[in-house]
Design a protein around this motif. Sequence first.
Motif: not given
Length: 180
Positions: A140-169
């Motif tokens: 069986q192929i079982v892919i478990e996506i937990s809340s900690d994985v979703m929060i980690l992905a959101l965190f990565a996105g926020v940090i990427a946005a901050l890095a982009w803003a810092m680069q533009k600044a």
Amino acid sequence: MSETDSVVFSRRLGAEATMALPARTRMAFNALSVVAAGLAVLLPALAIIYWMSDAMPMAQSTGIQAVAIGTAMLHLLPLGWGLLRLRVCLRQFAIGRPFDARGIAGLRDFALGTALSAVAKPLAGMLFKLAVRQDGEPRQIVIEISSDVMILALFAGVIAALAWAMQKAALLAEENSQFV
């Protein structure tokens, strides 16, 4: 203003400007960089120790241990790389250069490593479950996506946005410094 509230810039212009930071702030950034480097090494090492220990009855087979360690490394190594790159960013912050290109690249790479880890964690779990299925069990192929994985992905996105803003600044600061 007290020493801890003031920010003094050097005579350099644009992204090359350095800030005079209080000793506590420098020490905090340096401590965080050491913690980041420590976690980059410690997380994979602890996973290896965990799966090699006798406390895991399921991992008595060498093959299962190898699969468990390999799938754990699938998501821990990108995170470890990102943490090592974060160390570069924090070191630049510690010397008062928050808009240095190397520091911004380190922050961007930390976001990338974190995002790769968030994507790889469910895939690693799926591969592990496929490899350690019991005899007679259907595959069986079982892919478990937990809340900690979703929060980690959101965190990565926020940090990427901050890095982009810092680069533009930093680019704006560099452009503005040429007019002075």
